[in-house]
Design an enzyme around this catalytic site. Sequence first.
Site, short mmCIF file in Angstrom:
data_model
loop_
_atom_site.label_atom_id
_atom_site.label_comp_id
_atom_site.label_asym_id
_atom_site.label_seq_id
_atom_site.Cartn_x
_atom_site.Cartn_y
_atom_site.Cartn_z
N GLU A 39 38.86 55.46 42.87
CA GLU A 39 39.01 54.14 43.48
C GLU A 39 40.38 53.58 43.18
OE1 GLU A 39 36.32 50.78 43.05
OE2 GLU A 39 34.63 52.13 43.25
N HIS A 103 39.59 46.41 46.26
CA HIS A 103 39.35 47.78 45.78
C HIS A 103 38.87 48.65 46.94
CE1 HIS A 103 35.21 46.23 45.49
NE2 HIS A 103 34.78 47.46 45.43
N HIS A 105 36.57 51.76 48.78
CA HIS A 105 35.27 52.45 48.83
C HIS A 105 35.44 53.70 49.70
CE1 HIS A 105 31.92 49.25 47.98
NE2 HIS A 105 32.80 49.33 47.00
N ASP A 116 29.77 45.06 42.55
CA ASP A 116 30.83 44.23 43.14
C ASP A 116 30.43 42.75 43.14
OD1 ASP A 116 32.42 46.42 43.71
OD2 ASP A 116 31.60 46.67 45.73
ZN LIG Z 1 32.91 48.29 45.31
#
Ligand SMILES: [Zn+2]
Length: 161
Positions: A39, A103, A105, A116
């Site tokens: 990530e 962020h 995914h 989250d």
């Molecule tokens: Zn996430």
Amino acid sequence: MCVETAFPVLFADESTHVYIHEDVVAAFQQARQSGNEKERFGVIIGSKDNGKECYWIEYLTEPYSGDDSGFKSFTLKDPAHQAVVDQKFKESDGRLAYLGTWHTHPEPFPAPSSVDLRDWSKCLSRNDDRQLFFCIVGTSEFRFFRRQNRKFHQMKMTHNI
Ligand SMILES: [Zn+2]
């Protein structure tokens, strides 16, 4: 609606507009996470129009070596994120401030996980003087979310041209 060509993308709901600078759009596109990559994540920095719920996202940070990054999780641990926020605040005489996080995914149309949602709630409780925005960069789309009336919702994306 404001027209500013350096901000090609806009996220909106009934009361709030968030404009995304082209450099930030490009950074999100570059950060897209493919299959076996970790990530990517950071904070988003921008400004607000006086007296209007109109925000301008102008900068972001990306992972630093002191962060914890996994395939499905991350922690913004490196103090460099806060240092960039402080530097932008100072350089802009207080115009630019921390406005949330982003962020990646590894899915095309990203939806927030329960982790989250918990993390975003924590960010909001640490910054209860302001509105924050949370971006998830999927492999096809990037999406913005914000909390209103105790619930997170996805903002509607449009092209600002
Ligand atoms: Zn996430």
